[in-house]
Write a protein that holds these residues in place. Structure first.
Motif, PDB file in Angstrom:
ATOM      1  N   THR A 224       0.810  -1.233   0.000  1.00 25.38           N
ATOM      2  CA  THR A 224       0.000   0.000   0.000  1.00 25.38           C
ATOM      3  C   THR A 224       0.838   1.275   0.000  1.00 25.38           C
ATOM      4  O   THR A 224       0.330   2.342  -0.330  1.00 25.38           O
ATOM      5  CB  THR A 224      -0.894   0.056   1.262  1.00 25.38           C
ATOM      6  N   GLY A 225       2.090   1.182   0.442  1.00 28.91           N
ATOM      7  CA  GLY A 225       2.929   2.371   0.561  1.00 28.91           C
ATOM      8  C   GLY A 225       2.693   3.160   1.839  1.00 28.91           C
ATOM      9  O   GLY A 225       3.347   4.183   2.071  1.00 28.91           O
ATOM     10  N   ALA A 226       1.777   2.715   2.709  1.00 30.78           N
ATOM     11  CA  ALA A 226       1.484   3.453   3.949  1.00 30.78           C
ATOM     12  C   ALA A 226       2.569   3.168   4.994  1.00 30.78           C
ATOM     13  O   ALA A 226       2.669   2.053   5.514  1.00 30.78           O
ATOM     14  CB  ALA A 226       0.108   3.056   4.479  1.00 30.78           C
ATOM     15  N   GLU A 227       3.369   4.197   5.319  1.00 34.29           N
ATOM     16  CA  GLU A 227       4.571   3.979   6.133  1.00 34.29           C
ATOM     17  C   GLU A 227       4.284   3.606   7.579  1.00 34.29           C
ATOM     18  O   GLU A 227       5.139   3.056   8.259  1.00 34.29           O
ATOM     19  CB  GLU A 227       5.455   5.222   6.066  1.00 34.29           C
ATOM     20  N   ARG A 228       3.033   3.924   8.060  1.00 32.60           N
ATOM     21  CA  ARG A 228       2.743   3.579   9.457  1.00 32.60           C
ATOM     22  C   ARG A 228       2.840   2.073   9.698  1.00 32.60           C
ATOM     23  O   ARG A 228       3.208   1.643  10.786  1.00 32.60           O
ATOM     24  CB  ARG A 228       1.361   4.098   9.876  1.00 32.60           C
ATOM     25  N   TYR A 229       2.544   1.289   8.693  1.00 32.00           N
ATOM     26  CA  TYR A 229       2.613  -0.165   8.878  1.00 32.00           C
ATOM     27  C   TYR A 229       4.058  -0.624   9.076  1.00 32.00           C
ATOM     28  O   TYR A 229       4.339  -1.489   9.907  1.00 32.00           O
ATOM     29  CB  TYR A 229       1.982  -0.902   7.686  1.00 32.00           C
ATOM     30  N   LEU A 230       4.971  -0.052   8.308  1.00 30.16           N
ATOM     31  CA  LEU A 230       6.382  -0.392   8.466  1.00 30.16           C
ATOM     32  C   LEU A 230       6.876   0.057   9.840  1.00 30.16           C
ATOM     33  O   LEU A 230       7.578  -0.682  10.534  1.00 30.16           O
ATOM     34  CB  LEU A 230       7.211   0.268   7.361  1.00 30.16           C
ATOM     35  N   GLU A 231       6.497   1.260  10.243  1.00 32.84           N
ATOM     36  CA  GLU A 231       6.943   1.793  11.532  1.00 32.84           C
ATOM     37  C   GLU A 231       6.407   0.945  12.684  1.00 32.84           C
ATOM     38  O   GLU A 231       7.112   0.665  13.658  1.00 32.84           O
ATOM     39  CB  GLU A 231       6.500   3.250  11.670  1.00 32.84           C
ATOM     40  N   MET A 232       5.161   0.494  12.560  1.00 39.96           N
ATOM     41  CA  MET A 232       4.578  -0.359  13.598  1.00 39.96           C
ATOM     42  C   MET A 232       5.344  -1.675  13.686  1.00 39.96           C
ATOM     43  O   MET A 232       5.662  -2.151  14.775  1.00 39.96           O
ATOM     44  CB  MET A 232       3.093  -0.606  13.280  1.00 39.96           C
ATOM     45  N   ALA A 233       5.670  -2.245  12.536  1.00 41.65           N
ATOM     46  CA  ALA A 233       6.431  -3.502  12.516  1.00 41.65           C
ATOM     47  C   ALA A 233       7.806  -3.295  13.139  1.00 41.65           C
ATOM     48  O   ALA A 233       8.280  -4.120  13.932  1.00 41.65           O
ATOM     49  CB  ALA A 233       6.574  -4.005  11.078  1.00 41.65           C
ATOM     50  N   ARG A 234       8.441  -2.180  12.787  1.00 37.90           N
ATOM     51  CA  ARG A 234       9.777  -1.895  13.320  1.00 37.90           C
ATOM     52  C   ARG A 234       9.733  -1.803  14.850  1.00 37.90           C
ATOM     53  O   ARG A 234      10.592  -2.337  15.548  1.00 37.90           O
ATOM     54  CB  ARG A 234      10.306  -0.587  12.728  1.00 37.90           C
ATOM     55  N   ARG A 235       8.694  -1.150  15.357  1.00 38.52           N
ATOM     56  CA  ARG A 235       8.602  -1.007  16.817  1.00 38.52           C
ATOM     57  C   ARG A 235       8.336  -2.346  17.501  1.00 38.52           C
ATOM     58  O   ARG A 235       8.879  -2.609  18.570  1.00 38.52           O
ATOM     59  CB  ARG A 235       7.512   0.013  17.173  1.00 38.52           C
TER      60      ARG A 235
END
Ligand code: ZN
Length: 610
Positions: A181-192
């Motif tokens: 999707t390109g929505a960066e919040r998902y990546l940031e959530m995974a990183r956290r």
């Protein structure tokens, strides 16, 4: 790009289901059986067991606390298979979603009260993976909307807390949703979620925090440990986060944990898991054949991780382990008729199992079962086989790299290829160029193939006398490349040596000392004894070249052996080995993935040797 893993960077770009069509053959037949029989079988059982009814609000709720995840894995399988039953099942799931995106049939009303065992984020992980599959195969629809609402709920609820789930999988799912999707919040959530683990984030439990990889931060861990499926799902998510954030240190940490685990904690079949109590890794070299756990899901998780590491690095050893695990674990996990499954996969079975028609209440058993109380494995097999074409090949610098030698049609931006092979039974692989094109073509030569040959046969020379004929060269393990440009009709022929070979274990694996196993190509073989065939207890094999027998395209092997009773029977210990008197027998060896298809049997991979 119809692909379960689609990194935005890395050495290789995978080719998806829209680029690779697996043709009839070892895997092609299994994919068809899976999509036509196994998926329907899984849906029928989940309806019968009430796990789908849970979403309709039927009470009392049935199944384990994580049974929602099974429906999601089935939805993922349906998405990859383009199964017509998907929209109706997605509709049932959608009805159970709450207004703020929360969705769980077990914990609704008492949300997030048990992070250690509740599996709520775990269930979302599988839901999200199903949504990504649907998005990539079909585009937006009701399922993908449910998934987006659930993922946004997770981000809102967990972005600024220190909580995480006792069972990883949400990490890799969120990264893939970011990729889709390109929505960066998902990546940031995974990183956290990744960075939180091991601080620690979860309570201590009788198995210890290592059970759910919360004992040390991921960057400091030396080896995979604890519950195997948890460890490998987590590591897969960590690779995804590392690749998308450019975190080389994090990627290197997983690479070195993988290396040590493969060197010291992996069975010959590629299976992982040495303890039944907590479905976990053992210590280094603790690899007992009879008590091996080797959950089918763990092997699928290992294939997922190896595939990610392969895409990130281009290193063929990851494809080697994936291949070993596919042929000897994934193919073993499901019966030849597609409707019964192994949960655990030991390398020795001493007592024939009792046939079972209904639900297997335990994971144990020397026979495949149609269903289990915890039926993670059947659905996991279904989604993996449905997406298997996406594991076969990758694009690299405009060329094509073929990881897995299977009959297939492969199309990339600049190349169209048709692979034909009888692998794993035969060692000849033909790659024919279908249209004029450019770019390098690479084929993986497996680690066991020491003296393979590669012939480049240009279409112009196919009727021409030598010296314009084929260029033949020796190739070793790794990727063997041939440079373009290409004309339609050009061909590459790879010949792999398929002689059976004896394999001996590292001396530090105490449980296997003094024994050997037979492999041929990528297949591990085992001795199997049904009904009145010679018993396997007390068998000792002669390490002579095995004799091959081919029946209906399947290669079985035969070795010389002796069956001796051993001691006097009153006390199994003494000053010497006891009586070794016994008769010489010919021992039939079958591919490990085919064992257990002829009824209750005893079985062993590792044979004590004379
Ligand atoms: Zn499982």
């Amino acid at each position: 790009m119809a692909n379960p893993v689609l990194p935005s960077s890395g050495v290789l770009s995978p080719l998806g289901l829209d680029s690779v069509r697996v043709l009839p053959g070892f895997w092609g037949d299994r994919i068809v059986l899976n999509n036509e029989v196994t998926i329907a079988h899984c849906q029928e059982w989940q309806e019968r067991e009430g796990w789908i009814g849970n979403f309709r609000g039927e009470r009392p709720r049935r199944g384990r606390e994580f049974s929602d995840s099974e429906i999601y894995k089935l939805l993922e399988a349906m998405a990859w298979a383009d199964h017509p039953g998907l929209p109706a099942l997605a509709e049932v799931v959608a009805q159970a979603q709450e207004g703020d995106g929360y969705l769980n049939t077990r914990w609704s009303g008492s949300r997030y009260t048990d992070f250690e065992w509740g599996h709520e984020l775990y269930c979302y992980g599988h839901l999200i993976q199903a949504g990504v599959a649907r998005l990539r195969m079909h585009g937006e629809d009701q399922l993908t909307q449910v998934v987006t609402r659930a993922a946004d709920h997770v981000c809102r609820r967990f972005m600024d807390t220190d909580e995480t789930c006792g069972h990883p999988v949400i990490e890799m799912a969120l990264v893939e949703l970011y990729r889709a999707t390109g929505a960066e919040r998902y990546l940031e959530m995974a990183r956290r979620f990744v960075e939180r683990r091991g601080l620690p984030a979860l309570a201590d439990i009788p198995f210890g925090r290592g059970y759910y990889q919360d004992d040390v931060p991921i960057r400091q861990a030396q080896v995979f440990r604890g519950h195997v499926v948890r460890a490998l799902y987590l590591a897969s998510g960590v690779v995804d986060v590392a690749v998308e954030t450019g975190d080389q240190e994090l990627l290197k940490a997983v690479e070195s944990q993988w290396e040590r685990t493969v060197a010291r904690r992996t069975h010959l079949t590629g299976g992982m898991g040495s303890r039944h109590a907590d479905e976990s890794y053992g210590e280094d070299y603790e690899l007992p054949p009879d008590r091996a756990y080797n959950e089918t899901c763990a092997s699928i998780a290992s294939i997922m991780l190896a595939h990610r590491l392969l895409l990130a690095t281009g290193d063929a050893r990851y494809a080697d382990l994936a291949e070993r695990t596919m042929y000897n674990m994934l193919a073993t996990g499901v019966a030849l008729d597609g409707t019964s499954f192994f949960y655990v996969n030991p390398l020795q079975v001493r007592v024939p199992a009792t046939p079972l028609d209904g639900v297997n209440h335990a994971a144990e058993g020397g026979l495949r079962s149609p269903w289990f109380d915890v039926s993670c494995c059947p659905n996991n097999i279904a989604r993996t086989l449905a997406s298997l074409p996406a594991y076969v090949a990758a694009a690299q610098d405009g060329g094509v790299l073929i990881h897995h030698l299977t009959s297939a049609e492969i199309r990339s931006e600049r190349l169209a290829l048709r692979v034909e092979t009888g692998y794993p039974w035969q060692g000849s692989v033909s790659v024919r160029v279908l249209e004029d094109g450019e770019g390098r073509i690479g084929l993986r030569v497996p680690a066991w193939a020491g003296d393979a040959t590669l012939a480049h046969v240009p279409v112009s020379s196919q009727d021409a006398p030598l010296p314009e004929g084929p260029v033949i060269r020796q190739v070793g393990p790794g990727y063997a490349h041939v440079e373009g440009p290409w004309r339609a009709g050009d061909e590459i022929r790879l010949e792999l040596p398929m002689r059976p070979r004896w394999t001996v274990p590292d001396r530090r694996i105490d449980a296997l000392r003094g024994s050997a196993a037979v492999e041929r190509g990528p297949l591990v073989y085992c001795a199997e004894s049904v009904a009145d065939e010679p018993p396997l207890a007390g068998v000792t094999a002669r390490v002579d070249p095995p004799v091959e027998h081919e029946t209906d395209g399947v290669v079985e092997l035969e070795v010389g052996a002796r069956v001796a009773a051993g001691g006097n029977g009153s006390w199994p210990y003494g000053a010497g080995p006891g009586s070794q008197e016994g008769g010489d027998v010919r021992l039939r060896l079958v591919p490990y993935h085919r064992w257990g298809n002829r009824g209750p049997a005893t079985m062993r991979v590792w044979l004590p040797t004379i």
